[in-house]
Design a protein around this motif. Structure first.
Motif, PDB file in Angstrom:
ATOM      1  N   UNK A   1      44.933  79.641  -9.116  1.00  0.00           N
ATOM      2  CA  UNK A   1      44.052  81.099  -8.762  1.00  0.00           C
ATOM      3  C   UNK A   1      44.996  82.267  -9.708  1.00  0.00           C
ATOM      4  N   UNK A   2      44.062  83.760  -9.672  1.00  0.00           N
ATOM      5  CA  UNK A   2      44.708  84.242 -10.191  1.00  0.00           C
ATOM      6  C   UNK A   2      45.189  84.212 -11.266  1.00  0.00           C
ATOM      7  N   UNK A   3      44.267  83.775 -12.599  1.00  0.00           N
ATOM      8  CA  UNK A   3      44.499  83.742 -13.641  1.00  0.00           C
ATOM      9  C   UNK A   3      43.122  84.462 -14.662  1.00  0.00           C
ATOM     10  N   UNK A   4      44.064  84.955 -15.605  1.00  0.00           N
ATOM     11  CA  UNK A   4      43.071  85.833 -16.920  1.00  0.00           C
ATOM     12  C   UNK A   4      43.470  85.115 -17.966  1.00  0.00           C
ATOM     13  N   UNK A   5      42.209  84.781 -18.945  1.00  0.00           N
ATOM     14  CA  UNK A   5      42.100  83.507 -20.285  1.00  0.00           C
ATOM     15  C   UNK A   5      41.783  84.464 -21.579  1.00  0.00           C
ATOM     16  N   UNK A   6      42.684  85.528 -22.519  1.00  0.00           N
ATOM     17  CA  UNK A   6      42.103  86.169 -23.578  1.00  0.00           C
ATOM     18  C   UNK A   6      43.234  85.932 -24.716  1.00  0.00           C
ATOM     19  N   UNK A   7      41.787  86.568 -25.171  1.00  0.00           N
ATOM     20  CA  UNK A   7      42.085  86.577 -26.653  1.00  0.00           C
ATOM     21  C   UNK A   7      41.257  85.824 -28.091  1.00  0.00           C
ATOM     22  N   UNK A   8      40.882  85.641 -29.191  1.00  0.00           N
ATOM     23  CA  UNK A   8      40.732  85.560 -30.569  1.00  0.00           C
ATOM     24  C   UNK A   8      40.409  83.916 -30.543  1.00  0.00           C
ATOM     25  N   UNK A   9      39.479  82.832 -29.771  1.00  0.00           N
ATOM     26  CA  UNK A   9      38.911  82.002 -30.083  1.00  0.00           C
ATOM     27  C   UNK A   9      38.572  80.976 -31.090  1.00  0.00           C
ATOM     28  N   UNK A  10      38.279  81.745 -31.989  1.00  0.00           N
ATOM     29  CA  UNK A  10      37.466  81.559 -33.316  1.00  0.00           C
ATOM     30  C   UNK A  10      36.408  80.670 -32.698  1.00  0.00           C
ATOM     31  N   UNK A  11      35.627  80.622 -31.608  1.00  0.00           N
ATOM     32  CA  UNK A  11      34.459  79.930 -31.209  1.00  0.00           C
ATOM     33  C   UNK A  11      32.881  80.482 -30.665  1.00  0.00           C
ATOM     34  N   UNK A  12      32.467  80.514 -30.535  1.00  0.00           N
ATOM     35  CA  UNK A  12      31.324  81.557 -29.762  1.00  0.00           C
ATOM     36  C   UNK A  12      30.930  80.979 -28.246  1.00  0.00           C
ATOM     37  N   UNK A  13      30.269  82.012 -27.830  1.00  0.00           N
ATOM     38  CA  UNK A  13      30.494  81.058 -26.014  1.00  0.00           C
ATOM     39  C   UNK A  13      29.475  80.411 -25.639  1.00  0.00           C
ATOM     40  N   UNK A  14      29.025  79.834 -26.979  1.00  0.00           N
ATOM     41  CA  UNK A  14      27.804  78.999 -26.211  1.00  0.00           C
ATOM     42  C   UNK A  14      28.085  77.779 -27.138  1.00  0.00           C
ATOM     43  N   UNK A  15      29.429  77.599 -27.795  1.00  0.00           N
ATOM     44  CA  UNK A  15      29.926  76.215 -28.404  1.00  0.00           C
ATOM     45  C   UNK A  15      30.423  74.986 -27.736  1.00  0.00           C
ATOM     46  N   UNK A  16      30.777  74.001 -28.053  1.00  0.00           N
ATOM     47  CA  UNK A  16      31.225  73.007 -27.316  1.00  0.00           C
ATOM     48  C   UNK A  16      32.277  73.003 -27.133  1.00  0.00           C
ATOM     49  N   UNK A  17      33.326  73.566 -27.980  1.00  0.00           N
ATOM     50  CA  UNK A  17      34.637  74.118 -27.494  1.00  0.00           C
ATOM     51  C   UNK A  17      35.294  75.203 -26.015  1.00  0.00           C
ATOM     52  N   UNK A  18      34.269  76.684 -25.833  1.00  0.00           N
ATOM     53  CA  UNK A  18      34.523  76.539 -24.693  1.00  0.00           C
ATOM     54  C   UNK A  18      33.075  76.179 -23.890  1.00  0.00           C
ATOM     55  N   UNK A  19      32.330  75.305 -24.097  1.00  0.00           N
ATOM     56  CA  UNK A  19      31.703  74.851 -22.631  1.00  0.00           C
ATOM     57  C   UNK A  19      32.752  73.598 -22.342  1.00  0.00           C
ATOM     58  N   UNK A  20      33.556  73.238 -23.262  1.00  0.00           N
ATOM     59  CA  UNK A  20      34.868  71.980 -22.990  1.00  0.00           C
ATOM     60  C   UNK A  20      35.438  72.975 -21.825  1.00  0.00           C
ATOM     61  N   UNK A  21      36.174  74.320 -22.434  1.00  0.00           N
ATOM     62  CA  UNK A  21      36.765  74.696 -21.982  1.00  0.00           C
ATOM     63  C   UNK A  21      36.574  75.283 -20.408  1.00  0.00           C
TER      64      UNK A  21
ATOM     65  N   UNK B   1      50.503  92.733  -9.522  1.00  0.00           N
ATOM     66  CA  UNK B   1      49.301  94.325  -9.544  1.00  0.00           C
ATOM     67  C   UNK B   1      49.408  94.132  -8.242  1.00  0.00           C
ATOM     68  N   UNK B   2      50.245  94.963  -8.194  1.00  0.00           N
ATOM     69  CA  UNK B   2      50.298  96.137  -6.539  1.00  0.00           C
ATOM     70  C   UNK B   2      50.548  94.710  -5.006  1.00  0.00           C
ATOM     71  N   UNK B   3      51.746  93.646  -5.672  1.00  0.00           N
ATOM     72  CA  UNK B   3      51.913  93.493  -4.921  1.00  0.00           C
ATOM     73  C   UNK B   3      51.238  91.661  -4.632  1.00  0.00           C
ATOM     74  N   UNK B   4      50.607  91.488  -5.634  1.00  0.00           N
ATOM     75  CA  UNK B   4      49.586  90.624  -6.335  1.00  0.00           C
ATOM     76  C   UNK B   4      49.602  89.962  -7.257  1.00  0.00           C
ATOM     77  N   UNK B   5      50.219  88.852  -7.223  1.00  0.00           N
ATOM     78  CA  UNK B   5      50.926  87.602  -8.542  1.00  0.00           C
ATOM     79  C   UNK B   5      49.077  87.749  -9.608  1.00  0.00           C
ATOM     80  N   UNK B   6      49.799  87.739 -11.118  1.00  0.00           N
ATOM     81  CA  UNK B   6      48.035  87.357 -11.859  1.00  0.00           C
ATOM     82  C   UNK B   6      48.792  86.685 -12.902  1.00  0.00           C
TER      83      UNK B   6
END
Length: 250
Positions: free
Chosen positions: A161-181, A127-132
């Motif tokens: 560093x310099x990391x983005x994770x995205x996708x259908x995680x099949x659980x809500x933002x307040x779920x135990x799974x997201x808290x663990x992640x 990304x413009x000379x920077x690793x993502x």
């Protein structure tokens, strides 16, 4: 950037479609390409798109590689794909990424699952000379499966560093799974998580965009046009001021 579970181009936008259109998961239908054309119009406005439930070219998609089709129609010069379940001519389940920035390396990882077919697509972008690093994933339907997959994800991503994770995680933002992640990986969530499912009456924040602490969110919202059973989730991110300062030549 945009995260979108495109539902193989089926285009469900009413509750009854989940039952009446079930045959479209396995059989070709004339509307799918028109649905993909409309999805491409949404993706034209983003720099990086993460895709779930994309067919890689089989009978049900009229042998169209849907990631490649969207890259062409939305004018993305770079794209990559991970086949997660290869049923030959019958179906080609996959995750995908479309990018306006060069994709310098792509690695497909499998995730633990009772039925083989869950994975993470790791992409290193320039990304413009920077690793993502951009990770696209689609987690399982059961909590037990998701917890195992999230532990695996967190171990792979912890502290990077310099990391983005995205996708259908099949659980809500307040779920135990997201808290663990979040706790185990060090990733951070946006200030709020808009509901994305079901698209015709969104109540659940199943789709997520998370990032490492050296990035920060400036906006997050859904695209309200229902072209799948999920709404597309869009976010704007920037390098955090500290990370941007560290990147400047001394």
């Amino acid at each position: 950037m945009t995260s979108f579970n495109i539902q193989v181009g089926i285009g469900s936008h009413r509750a009854r479609h989940m039952f009446l259109h079930g045959w479209k998961y396995v059989m070709p239908h004339g509307q799918s390409l028109r649905n993909l054309e409309r999805i491409a119009l949404i993706l034209e406005e983003t720099d990086i798109a993460g895709l779930n439930e994309v067919d890689a070219g089989s009978f049900r998609s009229q042998y169209v590689n849907q990631a490649g089709f969207l890259a062409d129609r939305a004018h993305f010069p770079y794209w990559a794909q991970q086949r997660t379940r290869d049923f030959g001519d019958f179906a080609q389940h996959s995750n995908g990424i479309l990018s306006r920035w060069p994709i310098e390396e792509t690695i497909a990882h499998s995730l633990p699952s009772f039925m083989k077919g869950r994975g993470m697509l790791e992409n290193r972008l320039n990304v413009g000379g920077r690793a993502l690093t951009v990770i696209i994933t689609h987690l399982g339907l059961s909590r037990h499966a998701r917890l195992g997959q999230i532990r695996d994800l967190a171990q792979r991503l912890r502290g990077r560093p310099n990391l983005i994770l995205m996708g259908d995680l099949n659980c809500t933002a307040r779920s135990p799974e997201i808290r663990l992640l979040l706790n185990e990986s060090g990733l951070q969530a946006p200030p709020w998580s808009p509901p994305t499912f079901p698209s015709w009456s969104p109540r659940f924040s199943f789709d997520h965009i998370l990032c490492s602490p050296d990035l920060e969110f400036t906006a997050i919202a859904t695209v309200t046009e229902p072209l799948s059973d999920h709404l597309a989730l869009k976010a704007k991110l920037r390098w955090s001021p500290v990370a941007a300062a560290d990147a400047k030549p001394q």
